[in-house]
Design an enzyme around this catalytic site. Sequence first.
Site, PDB file in Angstrom:
ATOM      1  N   HIS A 237       6.989   6.998 -15.031  1.00 35.17           N
ATOM      2  CA  HIS A 237       7.447   6.581 -13.345  1.00 35.17           C
ATOM      3  C   HIS A 237       6.441   5.760 -12.394  1.00 35.17           C
ATOM      4  O   HIS A 237       7.424   4.440 -12.105  1.00 35.17           O
ATOM      5  CB  HIS A 237       6.380   8.196 -12.490  1.00 35.17           C
ATOM      6  CG  HIS A 237       6.062   7.964 -10.892  1.00 35.17           C
ATOM      7  ND1 HIS A 237       7.163   8.235  -9.737  1.00 35.17           N
ATOM      8  CD2 HIS A 237       5.702   6.702 -10.450  1.00 35.17           C
ATOM      9  CE1 HIS A 237       6.575   8.026  -8.825  1.00 35.17           C
ATOM     10  NE2 HIS A 237       5.900   7.395  -8.990  1.00 35.17           N
ATOM     11  N   GLU A 238       5.057   5.785 -13.556  1.00 32.94           N
ATOM     12  CA  GLU A 238       4.457   3.675 -12.294  1.00 32.94           C
ATOM     13  C   GLU A 238       5.506   2.827 -13.318  1.00 32.94           C
ATOM     14  O   GLU A 238       5.488   1.716 -12.918  1.00 32.94           O
ATOM     15  CB  GLU A 238       2.987   4.481 -13.484  1.00 32.94           C
ATOM     16  CG  GLU A 238       2.353   5.300 -13.160  1.00 32.94           C
ATOM     17  CD  GLU A 238       2.295   4.906 -11.973  1.00 32.94           C
ATOM     18  OE1 GLU A 238       2.058   4.032 -10.602  1.00 32.94           O
ATOM     19  OE2 GLU A 238       2.383   5.792 -10.716  1.00 32.94           O
ATOM     20  N   HIS A 241       7.765   1.624 -11.266  1.00 31.60           N
ATOM     21  CA  HIS A 241       7.188   0.997 -10.511  1.00 31.60           C
ATOM     22  C   HIS A 241       7.526  -0.624 -11.081  1.00 31.60           C
ATOM     23  O   HIS A 241       7.717  -2.140 -10.712  1.00 31.60           O
ATOM     24  CB  HIS A 241       5.875   1.021  -9.838  1.00 31.60           C
ATOM     25  CG  HIS A 241       6.096   2.462  -9.403  1.00 31.60           C
ATOM     26  ND1 HIS A 241       6.978   1.838  -7.809  1.00 31.60           N
ATOM     27  CD2 HIS A 241       5.339   3.261  -8.603  1.00 31.60           C
ATOM     28  CE1 HIS A 241       6.645   3.220  -7.233  1.00 31.60           C
ATOM     29  NE2 HIS A 241       5.529   4.290  -8.128  1.00 31.60           N
ATOM     30  N   HIS A 247       9.450   4.191  -4.910  1.00 30.74           N
ATOM     31  CA  HIS A 247       9.898   5.575  -4.500  1.00 30.74           C
ATOM     32  C   HIS A 247      11.240   5.869  -4.248  1.00 30.74           C
ATOM     33  O   HIS A 247      11.307   5.553  -3.305  1.00 30.74           O
ATOM     34  CB  HIS A 247       8.685   5.863  -3.024  1.00 30.74           C
ATOM     35  CG  HIS A 247       7.229   6.537  -4.396  1.00 30.74           C
ATOM     36  ND1 HIS A 247       6.463   5.741  -3.702  1.00 30.74           N
ATOM     37  CD2 HIS A 247       6.608   6.284  -5.510  1.00 30.74           C
ATOM     38  CE1 HIS A 247       5.127   6.156  -4.487  1.00 30.74           C
ATOM     39  NE2 HIS A 247       5.570   6.816  -5.856  1.00 30.74           N
TER      40      HIS A 247
HETATM   41 ZN    ZN Z   1       5.219   5.552  -7.187  1.00 32.47          ZN
END
Ligand code: ZN
Length: 566
Positions: A237-238, A241, A247
Site C-alpha cells: 500500500h505505502e 503512495h 487512496h
Molecule cells: Zn495510504
Amino acid sequence: MRLWALELRFLALLLVLLLQPVRAPIPRAQDVSLGVDWLTRYGYLPPADPTQAQLQSLAKLQDAIKVMQRFAGLPETGQMDPVTIATMHKPRCSLPDILGPAGLVRRRRRRRYALSGSVWKKRTLTWRIQSFSQNSQLSQPMVRTLMSYALTVWAVESGLTFQEVDSRHQEPDILIHFSRGYHQDSYPFDGPGGTLAHAFFPGEHPISGDTHFDDEETWTFGSKDGEGTDLFAVAVHEFGHALGLGHSSAPNSIMRPFYQGPVGDPDKYRLSQDDRDGLQQLYGKVSHTPGDKPTRKPLASPPQPPALPPDRPSTPVPDRCEGNFDAIANIRGEIFFFKGPWFWRLQPSGQLVSPRPARLHRFWEGLPEHVRVIQAAYARPRDGRIILFSGPQFWVFQDRQLEGAARPLVEFGLPPGEEVDAVFSWPLNGKTYLIRGQQYWRYDEEAARLDPGYPRALSLWEGAPPSPDDVTISNTGDTYFFKGTHFWRFAKGSVKSESDSPQPMGPKWLDCPAPKYDPQIPNSPKTTPKTGTCDCHCELNQASGQLLVTFLLPLLPSLAGSVFAC
Ligand code: ZN
Ligand code: CA
Ligand code: ZN
C-alpha cells in the site's frame, strides 16, 4: 489552532443539537468531536482556518460524513452511526483519502483510484531501510525480503526497476524507516493501532518517496490467527503512495485506506485492476508478451511466519462453529466472541477479522495470565471502557490497555462471591444488566448502584434462555441472547423474543454452515416460548413498548427509564 479546533467542534455540536429532527438520535459530543477531527485529518473537511471565522455547517458535516461512508462502502446516512464510528477507529494509513483542496470531492466515478499529481521522471528507483523495527519478531533479512517483494509487486506492472542500495551510496529515492511518535515530519505516529504507516509522493524534495512504518505496531507476516499487522500488505500500500497513487475506494484495491489484513503469498500476489489502471496512468502501459510472465527471483529463504510462543498444551485452538462461547460483546461496532483464552472478531461489515481466533492475552494487554476464561463482557457507554468479567472479579480496559487492578464484583452491588453469566448495557434506558442463572440485576451507571427490587426473574425477558452464555446489542439496536449454538433475538427495545427465536448462530454470525438437523427449531416442544410468565411491568412493555420507543424515547429518556420496569 488548537483553540480553533475546539471552538469548531463545539459549534458543530451546537448546530447538530439544534438542527436535529426531533426523532433522530442525538449524537454524543465525543462522537461529533471524533467525526470533525477524523474528517478533517483525512481530507473530507477543510482544515480549521484561524484567519477566517469559517465554521462547518451541519449540512457540510453531514455531506462529509456521507462522502466518507461512500468511500468506506458504508450506508450513506450522514450520521455518526455505530458503523461509521467503528470505521473511524479502524487501523489505517496516515495519508488523507481526499487529495487536493478539501471540499472539491469528485462525485462517484467509474475509476476509483486517485493520483497525487506527481510522478517519478526516472525508471530506476533506489531504496534502503534506514532503521529496522524494534518491536517485531521479523528478522532484518525478512523485513528486507518483504520490502523487496512489495516493490516488485509494483515493478512488474509498471516496468519500473527498484534497486536496493547500501549506506555508502547517495540518498536513495525511497528511504524506509520504522519510527515512533513524532519523527520529524507532519505525521506523528500514535502508538499501537490507529495510524500504521505513510509514504511521501514522488518529487524533488529529499523526503519524496520515503516510507515510514509505526514501530509501535506489532508487525507480522502471514500470521494465521490475525495477530499483529501484516508488514507485506501495508508495504505494498505505502509503496503505491511512493509511486504517486492516492487512496482508492475500490473494494479490491490495496490502496484502500483501511488495513485489510494479510494478502497471501507475496510470490503470487497481484495488484487489482483498479490499482493497475492508476499505475498505468502514471507510468504508461507495460507490454507483456504472451507467456512472458513477470518474473520475480525466488526468495533466498522462504518467509516463515514469526515464531510464536508455544501454546499451552491444555488450550487447543477451539472451533468457532461449535458455539458455546464464554462471552460475546459489541465493542465499537465489532462483535467479540470469547472462548477460553481465545477470541474472534466480527467486523461491522459482517466479515470475521480472521477465521482463526486471536489470543486473549496478546490483545488485552495487562489481563493476568491466570485468567483463562472471560465469562461476560460489555462496553460501558458512558466512557467507552471495556469491562471483562471472570469469576467474582472484573477488569476495566481503555482500548486494549488494562486500567488498574482486578476489582471485585461486589462493586456492582452483587452479593460477595457472586459471578455473572452475561452482562449488557441496554440502549433503551442506559442501564447495565447482570445475569446469573435464572435471575438478573439492573445496575444504574450514573448513580453507581443497583436499582432496588433486584434480582428479578430472567423470565421477564420472555423467551430468553436461562444462564445465557452472554447477551449483546447488535449495531441495529436489537438485543441478542446467546446460548450454546443458538441465539434469541429481541427487537430493539422489546423484552419479548421474536417468534423466529432461537436460530443457529453459525450462519448469521460466524460464517459457519447451518446445522443439518436442528433440535432447537422454533416451536419445538422444548423451546416454545412460555406465555403468561410475565408480570404487570412487562405487560406494559408488550402493549406499548414499541410505541413508547418510537415516539417518546427521543424526548423523554428519563421517563422511559422509569416506565420500563424490566
Ligand atoms: Zn495510504
Ligand atoms: Ca499506530
Ligand atoms: Zn513519517
